[in-house]
Design an enzyme around this catalytic site. Structure first.
Site, PDB file in Angstrom:
ATOM      1  N   ILE A  33      13.514  -4.280 -24.638  1.00  0.00           N
ATOM      2  CA  ILE A  33      14.467  -3.654 -23.916  1.00  0.00           C
ATOM      3  C   ILE A  33      14.025  -3.627 -22.159  1.00  0.00           C
ATOM      4  CG2 ILE A  33      15.049  -2.129 -25.641  1.00  0.00           C
ATOM      5  CD1 ILE A  33      13.043  -0.307 -25.130  1.00  0.00           C
ATOM      6  N   GLN A  47      11.917  -6.152 -19.122  1.00  0.00           N
ATOM      7  CA  GLN A  47      10.720  -7.192 -18.468  1.00  0.00           C
ATOM      8  C   GLN A  47      10.760  -7.038 -17.084  1.00  0.00           C
ATOM      9  OE1 GLN A  47       9.963 -10.669 -20.073  1.00  0.00           O
ATOM     10  NE2 GLN A  47       8.665  -9.977 -18.189  1.00  0.00           N
ATOM     11  N   THR A  97       7.619  -7.403 -13.660  1.00  0.00           N
ATOM     12  CA  THR A  97       6.258  -7.702 -13.117  1.00  0.00           C
ATOM     13  C   THR A  97       4.989  -7.280 -14.348  1.00  0.00           C
ATOM     14  OG1 THR A  97       6.221  -6.124 -11.817  1.00  0.00           O
ATOM     15  CG2 THR A  97       6.739  -8.374 -10.812  1.00  0.00           C
ATOM     16  N   PHE A  98       5.416  -5.993 -14.574  1.00  0.00           N
ATOM     17  CA  PHE A  98       4.446  -5.271 -15.594  1.00  0.00           C
ATOM     18  C   PHE A  98       4.315  -5.960 -17.000  1.00  0.00           C
ATOM     19  CE2 PHE A  98       8.630  -3.332 -15.418  1.00  0.00           C
ATOM     20  CZ  PHE A  98       8.791  -3.479 -17.261  1.00  0.00           C
ATOM     21  N   GLY A  99       5.232  -6.797 -17.181  1.00  0.00           N
ATOM     22  CA  GLY A  99       5.146  -7.236 -18.736  1.00  0.00           C
ATOM     23  C   GLY A  99       6.427  -6.850 -19.380  1.00  0.00           C
ATOM     24  N   GLU A 100       6.239  -6.949 -20.760  1.00  0.00           N
ATOM     25  CA  GLU A 100       7.438  -6.772 -21.541  1.00  0.00           C
ATOM     26  C   GLU A 100       7.394  -5.413 -22.332  1.00  0.00           C
ATOM     27  OE1 GLU A 100       7.921 -11.163 -23.502  1.00  0.00           O
ATOM     28  OE2 GLU A 100       6.245 -10.296 -23.806  1.00  0.00           O
ATOM     29  N   VAL A 101       8.797  -4.833 -22.616  1.00  0.00           N
ATOM     30  CA  VAL A 101       8.739  -3.674 -23.137  1.00  0.00           C
ATOM     31  C   VAL A 101       9.570  -4.109 -24.445  1.00  0.00           C
ATOM     32  CG1 VAL A 101       9.251  -1.264 -23.100  1.00  0.00           C
ATOM     33  CG2 VAL A 101       8.627  -2.403 -21.269  1.00  0.00           C
ATOM     34  N   ASP A 127       6.774   5.095  -7.921  1.00  0.00           N
ATOM     35  CA  ASP A 127       7.778   3.771  -8.414  1.00  0.00           C
ATOM     36  C   ASP A 127       8.952   4.565  -8.954  1.00  0.00           C
ATOM     37  OD1 ASP A 127       8.997   1.601  -8.602  1.00  0.00           O
ATOM     38  OD2 ASP A 127       8.066   0.860 -10.341  1.00  0.00           O
TER      39      ASP A 127
END
Lengths: 253, 392
Positions: free
Chosen positions: B45, B47, B49-53, B170
């Site tokens: 759900i 994507q 720079t922080f990674g995937e969720v 943010d």
């Protein structure tokens, strides 16, 4: 190499009041803990006092959860320092930690060459950091007694006679007791407020300071203005635990 | 003390051969850090720079959903990332109805296939929608009372985190989650940090490379490093306006253009309206349009209509951060205390059974303040708990 701490130089130039311990010969089963190693390395690494306090608390909490005999105390100590630097936003470089830890364990040896031993040590510290965090449920934020102590001492400054306050190192000695109490795992058992009070209490006793308006022999009542839930016997218990720290210190020749 | 697997072993790690060591690591029991396999991934759900969720289902309770955010271990040799640790510590501190709830941190089992390196996941309570996703769907219509409820909850969350001395850094519609019951949750504390009001007189030196450009306040664009809660309230203002315009109100494509757009909306940035702005590092470097009149109310009135709404927005989108409304002041504004009063979103959301996340939605039109009118394709493949996840 400007930003790398020169351990050799530290060893040659620093005058020491404390005798050097040979950590490898120590028996940690007799009550002495790797906290001394954390503080020695941490000071050489120029870590902030709260960073070192955090590292020793993390170390004590880790060993409380596991069987201590299964883990290398120096690896856990070095990893605790590394993790504490991250927790306190006072990052300690892993390379410095390795150099300082290695040199503190092997006094007089030359710095570790970048080679297999170095990389193994680095990997071990990083893996142990992940191990510590998982064992501690990632709950690595620590509420320290230091801020309470500062607040209490500020109040005492106005309570004591000016002359007494300026002639006796109450604040300094209280802070020393607090730092030294971090050598003992029983620090985990008390609230930060109570620990702060007892360190100050011990310092007051030590210098025979009587607080104005407090009756003779009523040594406990002064702190009731700061904490409501510290019982008389617990007050003594904590002070005794602090003093005990100095009894388990290993003999140095 | 917990009874670890390790405890029961007789052989110590240092005496094991390699195979035994691998087995030891594989079977090491962490009583407080479960395996991520207790959840079953359902859909990706997010994507960034922080990674995937991921959205995932609790295997022991198929009614319970969570969001799993993977911890990016991009620099393995430095260990656990300090940024992820900061996020975890902030989330452990913040427990509030309007802040996303961190349930636990999970790990994958260490096996040969991952070279005995576990992956870590932050596990959150699942929220069905994010505000950017909801706003990009023309079928989702908010009444004035519902908008008030959204903005009120947003400010409530900010009031709580600021009281706990945390800056979000943010703010944007995509980081504002809304549950199917209409409860708003501030999310993504990946850039958040603690702040202190500098009593010692030493100014803070925070990085100003934070906040998504469209929501970035003028002080950050001008290089301020000693900033505070007002940076989040500027973002709150941008999000508030977006409740009516349905797309971000200032979509610059460079820091310079963002400042130009801000000046055109909020008036020229001058030492007259903002004392000491000329001491900011980039004040002379950036080109600041002169003679611009402040037109916040004028430009937004066609969308917002409600005069209280316009007035509150006018107090949030203030150039000088020291004069910008704080969360408490904003919450006391008449906007929230006049009819129609803030009202529950649950009913309205109940009529939408598709999960709406910006990540899953088609890109929003970049025209400024233009109503978004494209119907969005809904290709749904996964279905559970009545909610359908759009999968790309």
């Amino acid at each position: 190499m400007k930003d790398v701490i020169d351990v050799m130089e530290l060893q040659n130039t620093k005058q020491r009041r404390n005798p050097l311990l040979d950590y490898k010969k120590l028996d940690f089963n007799k009550g002495f803990t790797p906290a001394r190693f954390i503080f020695e390395c941490g000071i050489k690494l120029h870590g902030q006092p709260l960073t070192l306090a955090t590292a020793s608390i993390l170390m004590h909490r880790f060993f409380k959860e596991v069987d201590p005999s299964q883990y290398d105390p120096f690896l856990i100590a070095a990893s605790s320092l590394y993790l504490a630097g991250k927790v306190k936003d006072d990052p300690l470089k892993i390379r410095d930690i390795i150099n300082v830890a290695h040199n503190t364990l092997h006094r007089g040896s030359s710095p570790l060459e970048i080679g297999e031993e170095y990389w193994n040590m680095r990997d071990a510290i990083v893996q142990a950091e992940l191990l510590i965090m998982r064992v501690l449920k990632f709950e690595v934020s620590i509420s320290h007694p230091h801020k309470y102590m500062l607040h209490y001492l500020k109040s005492l400054e106005g309570w004591l006679e000016k002359e007494q306050w300026y002639n006796l190192p109450i604040a300094k000695v209280s802070a020393a007791f607090l730092q030294d109490f971090h050598h003992d795992p029983s620090i985990l058992e008390y609230t930060p407020q109570h620990i702060a009070i007892c360190c100050i209490s011990l310092a007051l006793q030590f210098y025979g300071v009587q607080l104005p308006l407090i009756e003779d022999g009523d040594d406990e009542s002064w702190f009731t203005v700061f904490v409501k839930d510290l019982q008389k016997d617990q007050h003594w218990e904590i002070m005794e635990k602090i003093m005990d720290v100095y009894n388990v210190e290993p003999e140095t020749s | 003390m917990q009874n670890n697997n390790a405890r029961e072993r007789t052989a110590y790690p240092q005496m094991m051969n390699n195979r035994e060591k691998e087995k030891y690591i594989e079977n090491y029991n962490f009583p407080y850090c479960d395996e991520s396999a207790k959840y079953e991934k359902v859909a990706k759900i997010g994507q960034g720079t922080f990674g995937e969720v991921f959205k995932a289902k609790d295997r022991r309770n198929s009614q319970k959903f969570v969001a799993m955010k993977k911890v990016l271990m991009d620099n393995e040799k430095e260990g656990f990332p300090i940024t992820a640790l900061r996020e975890i510590r902030i989330l452990q501190l913040l427990k509030h109805e309007n802040v996303v709830n961190l349930i636990e941190i999970c790990r994958t089992k260490a096996t040969q296939s991952n070279r005995y390196r576990s992956t870590f996941y932050l596990v959150f309570e699942f929220c069905e929608h994010d505000l950017a996703g909801l706003l990009s769907n023309v079928n989702v219509k908010f009444s004035l009372g519902e908008i008030k409820k959204v903005v009120q909850q947003l400010l409530n969350g900010l009031y709580y985190i600021h009281s706990n001395k945390i800056l979000h850094r943010d703010m944007k519609a995509a980081n504002v989650l809304i549950t199917k019951n209409g409860v708003l949750k501030l999310a993504d504390f990946g850039l958040a940090r603690a702040f202190s009001t500098n009593k010692s007189g030493v100014p803070n030196r925070f990085t100003n490379r934070v906040v998504t450009l469209w929501y970035r306040p003028p002080e950050l664009l001008l290089g301020e490093r000693n900033y505070g809660p007002p940076v989040d309230l500027w973002g709150a203002g941008c999000i508030m306006a977006e409740m009516w315009t349905r797309s971000p109100i200032m979509q610059g494509n460079s820091e310079q253009q963002q400042l130009t757009l801000i000046s055109q909306l909020c008036g020229s940035i001058t030492p007259q309206v903002w004392p000491n702005v000329d001491t900011l590092e980039l004040y002379r470097t950036m080109e600041l349009p002169q003679q611009q009149k402040r037109k916040v109310k004028e430009r937004l009135k066609p969308y917002m209509k409600d005069p209280y709404a316009c007035d509150l927005l006018d107090k949030l989108l203030v150039l000088d951060p020291s004069k910008r409304a704080d969360a408490d002041t904003a919450l006391n504004h008449d906007f929230f205390w006049t009819d129609p009063m803030p009202c529950d979103l649950g009913k309205m959301l109940a009529s939408h059974t598709t999960s709406m996340f910006e990540f899953l939605a088609p890109p929003r039109r970049s025209t400024q303040m233009r109503h978004h009118s494209l119907p969005r394709p809904t290709t749904s493949t996964v279905q559970d708990g009545g909610y359908i996840d759009r999968v790309f």
